[in-house]
Scaffold this active site. Structure first.
Site, PDB file in Angstrom:
ATOM      1  CG  HIS A 155      32.269  23.248  42.238  1.00  0.00           C
ATOM      2  ND1 HIS A 155      31.421  23.287  41.155  1.00  0.00           N
ATOM      3  CD2 HIS A 155      32.249  21.966  42.679  1.00  0.00           C
ATOM      4  CE1 HIS A 155      30.898  22.081  40.963  1.00  0.00           C
ATOM      5  NE2 HIS A 155      31.390  21.260  41.870  1.00  0.00           N
ATOM      6  CB  SER A 276      53.017  48.621  41.819  1.00  0.00           C
ATOM      7  OG  SER A 276      52.361  49.863  41.851  1.00  0.00           O
TER       8      SER A 276
END
Ligand code: ARG
Length: 457
Positions: A155, A276
């Site tokens: 999970h 970026s």
């Protein structure tokens, strides 16, 4: 040159011509088309349907055409309808009359079925080679990291400690299954459609098993209608490729998480990351993201193929021409993704210290603390509750189970003794798990040895 002009009195509408044509994409298997034609004429000559001399002239010219295309002396003209028409036209242009016998006892329906099978067969082998290389990269990481501890998750919550070797081992299994799936597809598809004609065989005394043998197939296909309309192997291939992408995508997702500032488990090499345009500090996992992103595109090819086939009556229908573009795109995409992912993985740095610290922090040894109590006569249910209390205590104080004092342990249960610390250390937690397939070093060593053998076979 059209292969079917005789019956027509008017020219084809220009739009129809380009809508109908497949040369822009089926030119990709010009090699297979020539290979199939040479096998076909060899069989025709053996059966006395054409003379040996005619066969020799055609074979020589076909090999020259092949050479010329490969060396850029002959450009595949997109004026032809498809690659079959193009090769036949060039052949006839070069050698005249004998060239017109190439198509004896053959239809483009069995010809295209053959070409596509030959092409797919080759692509499966190449994809398999790339997967094997990826497995070798994973294997190297496994060998070097049987004692690199990290948290195992369920999970996406820290669950129990494992090792990097163990985590990588899961992917080894996935890609090994992918290879075996490709192998299944290859084995099942390896029958030769050549000689099935348009749909009902031919009246010439063809030796279909001989052509099959020349082309490396196990035998000729058993039903001529099925031969020209079977695209099951393409569906199977696209399914195999989709599963490969699903595996690569899951792996990519982990790399993206691990490479994030929060995890910091890995650093992707500069050569495999991008920056970026605005944020100078950024180093983005674009390759992993693109691999994850391209997965949808390959699934799309599978859906497209299944949908194209679902309403088709026997035997050949032109819809089948739609089997190519998506399949080619899926093959190119998957091959590219495996190679790039492999390169990224091979150059990625693992931050072992950070992984071990993370494994220590998330109470990944809580199960082992409970097992300690069970081994001292406490029932598992009570042990579970006691350790639950310990965890609460730790959360409150901002510490881990390893940081508690023996007095603090004893305050919750007098069963605890000094050896609890050794029993719940990460190293012990992993080392004790030595059943087959578990992360313990000895169990892992066995698997690594078996993998080594698998890779050398
Ligand atoms: N371009 C066709 C295809 O890819 C080749 C077979 C054409 N056969 C025909 N009868 N029109 O399926």
């Amino acid at each position: 040159m059209k292969l079917w002009g005789g019956r027509f009195t008017k020219d084809t509408n220009k739009l129809v011509e380009s809508f109908n044509a497949s040369i822009t994409f089926d030119k990709r298997f010009w090699r297979e088309d020539i290979q199939g034609s040479i096998a076909h004429i060899t069989m025709l000559a053996k059966q006395g349907i054409i003379s040996d001399e005619e066969k020799n002239i055609m074979e020589k010219a076909l090999l020259e055409i092949s050479d010329d295309i490969a060396n850029g002396r002959l450009t595949i003209s997109e004026d032809s309808e498809d690659i079959h028409s193009f090769i036949e036209a060039v052949l006839t242009e070069r050698i005249g009359e004998p060239g017109k016998k190439l198509h004896t006892g053959r239809s483009r329906n069995d010809q295209v079925a053959l070409d596509m099978k030959l092409y797919v067969r080759k692509q499966i082998t190449e994809t398999d080679g790339l997967l094997k290389h990826l497995l070798t990269t994973i294997h190297t990481i496994m060998k070097n990291n049987t004692e690199t501890f990290m948290p195992g998750f369920t999970h996406l919550q820290k669950a129990q400690p494992v090792t990097l070797a163990h985590h990588m081992g899961a992917y080894f299994e996935m890609f090994r299954r992918d290879r075996s799936r490709l192998y299944d597809t290859l084995t099942r598809m390896n029958t030769c459609p050549l000689g099935a004609g348009a749909l009902a065989g031919t009246t010439y005394p063809l030796d279909r098993d001989y052509s099959a043998e020349l082309l490396g197939f196990d035998c000729a296909t058993a039903n001529s209608m099925d031969s020209v309309s079977d695209r099951d192997y393409i569906v199977e291939l696209l399914n195999d490729l989709s599963i490969i992408m699903m595996h690569l995508s899951r792996f990519s997702e982990e790399v993206i998480l691990w490479n994030s500032n929060e995890y910091g488990f890995v650093e992707i090499d500069d050569a495999y990351s991008t920056g970026s345009s605005i944020m100078p500090q950024k180093k983005n996992p674009d390759i992993a993201e693109l691999v994850r992103g391209k997965t949808g595109r390959v699934y799309g090819a599978l859906m497209s193929m299944l949908t194209t086939l679902k309403g088709l009556p026997l035997a050949y229908n032109k819809d089948m021409q739609e089997d190519k573009e998506f399949t080619f795109d899926a093959i190119d995409t998957v091959k590219g993704c495996i190679s790039l992912f492999d390169g990224m993985l091979a150059t990625m740095k693992f931050n072992n210290k950070r992984m071990e610290e993370s494994a220590k922090k998330g109470f990944t040894n809580a199960t082992d603390a409970a097992d300690y109590l069970v081994n001292h006569g406490v029932t598992f249910r009570d042990a579970h509750a006691i350790v639950g209390q310990l965890v609460l205590f730790c959360i409150d104080k901002g510490i881990s189970l390893d940081d508690m004092t023996l007095e603090e342990y004893k305050a919750v249960s007098p069963v605890f003794e000094e050896d609890i610390f050794e029993k719940i250390s990460i190293k012990t937690c992993v080392e004790k798990r030595n059943t087959k397939g578990a992360p313990g070093r000895d169990a892992m060593k066995e698997i690594i040895k078996a993998n080594e053998k698998y890779l050398s076979d």
